[in-house]
Design a protein around this motif. Structure first.
Motif, PDB file in Angstrom:
ATOM      1  N   PRO A 196       0.804  -1.223   0.000  1.00  0.00           N
ATOM      2  CA  PRO A 196       0.000   0.000   0.000  1.00  0.00           C
ATOM      3  C   PRO A 196       0.840   1.277   0.000  1.00  0.00           C
ATOM      4  N   TYR A 197       1.934   1.272   0.741  1.00  0.00           N
ATOM      5  CA  TYR A 197       2.831   2.429   0.803  1.00  0.00           C
ATOM      6  C   TYR A 197       4.242   1.965   0.487  1.00  0.00           C
ATOM      7  N   ILE A 198       4.978   2.789  -0.267  1.00  0.00           N
ATOM      8  CA  ILE A 198       6.322   2.423  -0.689  1.00  0.00           C
ATOM      9  C   ILE A 198       7.267   3.616  -0.554  1.00  0.00           C
ATOM     10  N   VAL A 199       8.563   3.321  -0.465  1.00  0.00           N
ATOM     11  CA  VAL A 199       9.592   4.359  -0.494  1.00  0.00           C
ATOM     12  C   VAL A 199       9.954   4.604  -1.952  1.00  0.00           C
ATOM     13  N   VAL A 200       9.989   5.871  -2.356  1.00  0.00           N
ATOM     14  CA  VAL A 200      10.256   6.219  -3.750  1.00  0.00           C
ATOM     15  C   VAL A 200      11.375   7.254  -3.848  1.00  0.00           C
ATOM     16  N   ASP A 201      12.055   7.241  -4.984  1.00  0.00           N
ATOM     17  CA  ASP A 201      13.007   8.292  -5.338  1.00  0.00           C
ATOM     18  C   ASP A 201      12.268   9.348  -6.145  1.00  0.00           C
ATOM     19  N   LEU A 202      12.543  10.612  -5.854  1.00  0.00           N
ATOM     20  CA  LEU A 202      11.899  11.717  -6.564  1.00  0.00           C
ATOM     21  C   LEU A 202      12.788  12.174  -7.714  1.00  0.00           C
ATOM     22  N   ASP A 203      12.225  12.229  -8.924  1.00  0.00           N
ATOM     23  CA  ASP A 203      13.036  12.627 -10.066  1.00  0.00           C
ATOM     24  C   ASP A 203      13.176  14.151 -10.129  1.00  0.00           C
ATOM     25  N   GLU A 204      14.033  14.614 -11.011  1.00  0.00           N
ATOM     26  CA  GLU A 204      14.318  16.050 -11.081  1.00  0.00           C
ATOM     27  C   GLU A 204      13.096  16.881 -11.471  1.00  0.00           C
ATOM     28  N   PRO A 205      12.280  16.458 -12.462  1.00  0.00           N
ATOM     29  CA  PRO A 205      11.080  17.241 -12.757  1.00  0.00           C
ATOM     30  C   PRO A 205      10.129  17.357 -11.565  1.00  0.00           C
TER      31      PRO A 205
END
Length: 248
Positions: free
Chosen positions: A151-160
């Motif tokens: 349901p919830y995950i850790v994500v990397d945020l991209d530059e845009p």
């Protein structure tokens, strides 16, 4: 998926807020409780303003989850989504039955498990979401994970994505924008019975065209909303500027 185009962000938000309020009241009437997901960011200003001014909702029967939060950002920071919801929503309505905010300062893996266990007990009736400039849904940046059941995950945020957050004025510099976040997953969002997607402003026009008119793809994460049976996307004339004539 239903698409509606309004003349202004104000009209968009008013209409989306009215629909959200109606669905919340309906859930409470049918089962005594409404489970909702709230989004944040500038796209939600008018929608939330209309929702908090609805006098017919018994907020004591509402359970709230939210979509995403930066990892490591204190709640006192202007960019914190917990702060956003506290200032713009929670402080303006009656006490809710339950509030499940994402604690970005907790251990991320443990926080994902905690929130996942909580939302599993509360099938979502109404989800308020937006579409990012890069087409993201919550913080599921492209290429988004369309497969995970978590349901919830850790994500990397991209530059845009990070540039959008800076451009909206939540941070004083790009270097200040966190690079990781906890996000509700795509599959969890799609489990919502009803989805209301508010997308104002010209800067979202390319993402809107890609997500609504191109085939579903994790390169345009919000395109997955095309497959939801009860999703309404609210646009204004600027965010809808690149949509092909006759699409709506």
């Amino acid at each position: 998926m239903n698409v509606q185009i309004k003349q202004s962000p104000y009209e968009l938000g008013q209409t989306a807020g009215v629909e959200a309020a109606c669905l919340i009241r309906q859930a409470i009437e049918e089962k005594g409780i409404a489970n909702i997901i709230l989004a944040t960011g500038t796209s939600q200003f008018e929608t939330l303003n209309r929702l908090i001014n609805d006098e017919g909702i018994d907020w004591a029967r509402v359970v709230m989850f939210h979509l995403d939060e930066y990892i490591g950002l204190p709640m006192t920071h202007a960019g914190s989504f917990r702060k956003y919801l506290q200032d713009r929503f929670l402080s303006k309505v009656g006490a809710l039955k339950q509030v499940h905010l994402i604690n970005g300062e907790a251990d991320p893996a443990a926080e994902c498990i905690r929130l996942g266990n909580a939302i599993a007990k509360h099938p979502v009736d109404v989800a308020l979401v937006g579409i990012g400039e890069n087409g993201h849904l919550a913080f599921n940046d492209p290429p988004a994970d369309f497969v995970t059941e978590q349901p919830y995950i850790v994500v990397d945020l991209d530059e845009p994505c990070r540039n959008q957050q800076y451009g909206e004025g939540w941070f004083s510099s790009m270097n200040e924008v966190p690079r990781k976040a906890i996000s509700m997953s795509i599959k969890q969002i799609l489990k919502s019975k009803n989805i209301i997607c508010s997308v104002p402003e010209e800067r979202k026009a390319t993402a809107v065209k890609n997500c609504l008119q191109l085939p579903v793809s994790n390169l345009h994460p919000a395109s997955i909303l095309q497959q939801h049976p009860a999703c309404t996307v609210y646009l204004d004339i600027n965010s809808a500027a690149l949509i092909s004539p006759g699409f709506v």
